[in-house]
Design an enzyme around this catalytic site. Structure first.
Site, PDB file in Angstrom:
ATOM      1  N   TRP A 106      29.717  31.932 -59.732  1.00  0.00           N
ATOM      2  CA  TRP A 106      29.070  32.847 -60.680  1.00  0.00           C
ATOM      3  C   TRP A 106      29.862  34.135 -60.833  1.00  0.00           C
ATOM      4  CZ3 TRP A 106      26.366  30.142 -63.677  1.00  0.00           C
ATOM      5  CH2 TRP A 106      25.643  29.057 -63.205  1.00  0.00           C
ATOM      6  N   ASP A 180      24.896  41.254 -59.736  1.00  0.00           N
ATOM      7  CA  ASP A 180      24.171  40.060 -60.165  1.00  0.00           C
ATOM      8  C   ASP A 180      23.259  39.652 -59.005  1.00  0.00           C
ATOM      9  OD1 ASP A 180      23.251  37.556 -60.806  1.00  0.00           O
ATOM     10  OD2 ASP A 180      25.221  36.665 -61.167  1.00  0.00           O
ATOM     11  N   LYS A 204      14.504  32.184 -60.530  1.00  0.00           N
ATOM     12  CA  LYS A 204      14.580  31.754 -59.134  1.00  0.00           C
ATOM     13  C   LYS A 204      13.513  32.469 -58.303  1.00  0.00           C
ATOM     14  CE  LYS A 204      19.387  31.189 -60.082  1.00  0.00           C
ATOM     15  NZ  LYS A 204      19.549  29.731 -60.106  1.00  0.00           N
TER      16      LYS A 204
HETATM   17  N1  PMP Z   1      24.333  34.210 -61.355  1.00  0.00           N
HETATM   18  C1  PMP Z   1      23.816  33.556 -60.308  1.00  0.00           C
HETATM   19  C2  PMP Z   1      24.001  34.124 -58.935  1.00  0.00           C
HETATM   20  C3  PMP Z   1      23.145  32.352 -60.508  1.00  0.00           C
HETATM   21  O1  PMP Z   1      22.640  31.687 -59.464  1.00  0.00           O
HETATM   22  C4  PMP Z   1      22.983  31.845 -61.827  1.00  0.00           C
HETATM   23  C5  PMP Z   1      22.218  30.592 -62.132  1.00  0.00           C
HETATM   24  N2  PMP Z   1      22.157  29.635 -61.197  1.00  0.00           N
HETATM   25  C6  PMP Z   1      23.558  32.559 -62.869  1.00  0.00           C
HETATM   26  C7  PMP Z   1      24.194  33.742 -62.609  1.00  0.00           C
HETATM   27  C8  PMP Z   1      23.443  32.072 -64.282  1.00  0.00           C
HETATM   28  O2  PMP Z   1      22.163  32.372 -64.712  1.00  0.00           O
HETATM   29  P1  PMP Z   1      21.564  31.937 -66.100  1.00  0.00           P
HETATM   30  O3  PMP Z   1      21.369  30.453 -66.039  1.00  0.00           O
HETATM   31  O4  PMP Z   1      20.283  32.699 -66.158  1.00  0.00           O
HETATM   32  O5  PMP Z   1      22.505  32.335 -67.175  1.00  0.00           O
END
Ligand code: PMP
Length: 368
Positions: A106, A180, A204
């Site tokens: 991520w 994030d 989450k």
């Molecule tokens: N950052 C992290 C730490 C994540 O775990 C995730 C999704 N698993 C994301 C970003 C992406 O998030 P989204 O699907 O809401 O775009």
């Protein structure tokens, strides 16, 4: 009805009491002592009833984070992935450099989006260990005058988590910190005031998909670049209390209930205690049987949110997932980039779920 324990990484399990309340209010939304004769999902986002939801969601979030007037809470859409672009579009000016601490997929994706906007600098990277270890403070080398420093607090795929960023010497007084927190927001107390921007997809720890929360220092949501698309300026949300256009009303409403559930259950320090205790149930099994269970994250970098581990063979892993499901536990297959198994145990996962999984792990090992 029988609920199963859902260890999926997200959308993820929510507190059962919240789901019950949502069910009870769904057809006839109660407001000011009476039912409004319609559901919250059918109601105008400019109604008095929704105003209360919107305002309380912001004030409860700030209360939980110990924030006062210095910050705003924004309700956006597009997921954390849109924030990967929106943060640099708003904060990375011509000629400046944004620093990224790479701790997983991520974080890499976040930096890739920033690269489209301006210069980026890798301040530290855990890639060499396949992101099983978090960088040490001494490994972090910031650029001279970064536009911001971006950190991912919990690495959902690899199962590592910082929880406390203060030893990293990121110098929040001087540097703008962007974090994030998609997969660990509101799971432990931390100094939220240190951050310029915290963002999180809600799906989450705090609610359903479709809502992205931003917690932003007030001055950073003013005087944005007006040439940006209107929905990609933080200022648009701050100025209009996240009501410039139609917000994801159902998701904000449910998140509001999750915030009240966290408050009722002792706030962030209690969440941290519960989460640590829950994670320990599973890590103890891994540590006590190292010949059978191999944890991916190195012990000092372990996450309390996502426990990642492998078994001696892929065949056993596939059987584990299958048999766990038959025993009422779903979502245990690891992310394709790590393989193996992953148990996501966010705030909404009850202790009994972790206990059931720990017992299942032992039983599976004995039979294997
Ligand atoms: N950052 C992290 C730490 C994540 O775990 C995730 C999704 N698993 C994301 C970003 C992406 O998030 P989204 O699907 O809401 O775009």
């Amino acid at each position: 009805m029988s609920r199963i324990y859902n260890f999926g990484a997200g959308p993820a399990t929510l507190p059962f009491e919240v789901l019950e309340e949502v069910r009870d209010e769904f057809l006839d939304y109660p407001f000011e002592g009476r039912g409004l004769g319609m559901s919250i999902v059918e109601m105008s986002h400019r109604s008095k009833a929704y105003d209360v939801i919107n305002e309380e969601a912001e004030s409860d979030m700030k209360e939980l984070l110990g924030l006062g007037d210095s910050h705003r809470v924004l309700f956006m859409q597009g997921g954390a992935t849109t924030q990967f672009s929106m943060a640099p579009m708003n904060f990375l000016k011509n000629g400046q450099t944004a620093d990224y601490i790479l701790t997983g997929v991520w974080a890499e994706k976040a930096m890739a989006e920033a690269k489209k906007v301006g210069n980026t600098h890798v301040a530290a990277s855990g890639k060499a260990s396949n992101y099983s270890v978090l960088p040490k403070p001494a490994d972090i080398v910031l650029s001279e005058n970064p536009a911001y420093v971006h950190v991912t607090s919990n690495n959902t795929i690899f199962g590592t988590q910082w929880r406390d960023l203060s030893p990293l010497n990121l110098n929040p007084g001087k540097n703008m910190l962007v974090c994030d927190m998609s997969s660990d927001i509101l799971s432990y107390p931390f100094n939220a005031g240190d951050f310029g921007l915290i963002y999180a997809g809600a799906q989450k720890n705090i609610g359903p998909a479709g809502l992205t929360v931003g917690i932003i220092r007030k001055d950073l949501a003013e005087n944005n670049d007006k040439s940006l698309p209107i929905m990609l300026q933080y200022e648009t949300y701050a100025k209009n209390n996240s009501l410039y256009n139609t917000p994801p009303v159902f998701a904000v409403y449910i998140m509001g209930k999750v915030l009240k559930w966290i408050k009722k259950n002792g706030g962030l320090s209690k969440m941290a205690e519960r989460n640590q205790d829950k994670a320990k149930l599973i890590y103890d099994v891994i540590d006590q049987h190292p010949d059978f269970f191999k944890g991916h994250a190195s012990p000092e970098s372990r996450s309390f949110m996502n426990v990642t581990f492998r078994l001696p063979s892929e065949e056993l892993e596939a059987n584990f997932v299958k048999q766990a499901l038959a025993s009422g536990m779903s979502g245990l297959k690891g992310h394709r980039s790590v393989g193996g198994l992953r148990a996501s145990i966010y705030n909404g996962m009850p202790r009994e779920g972790c206990k059931a999984l720990a017992e299942f792990m032992l039983e599976f090992m004995r039979k294997a």
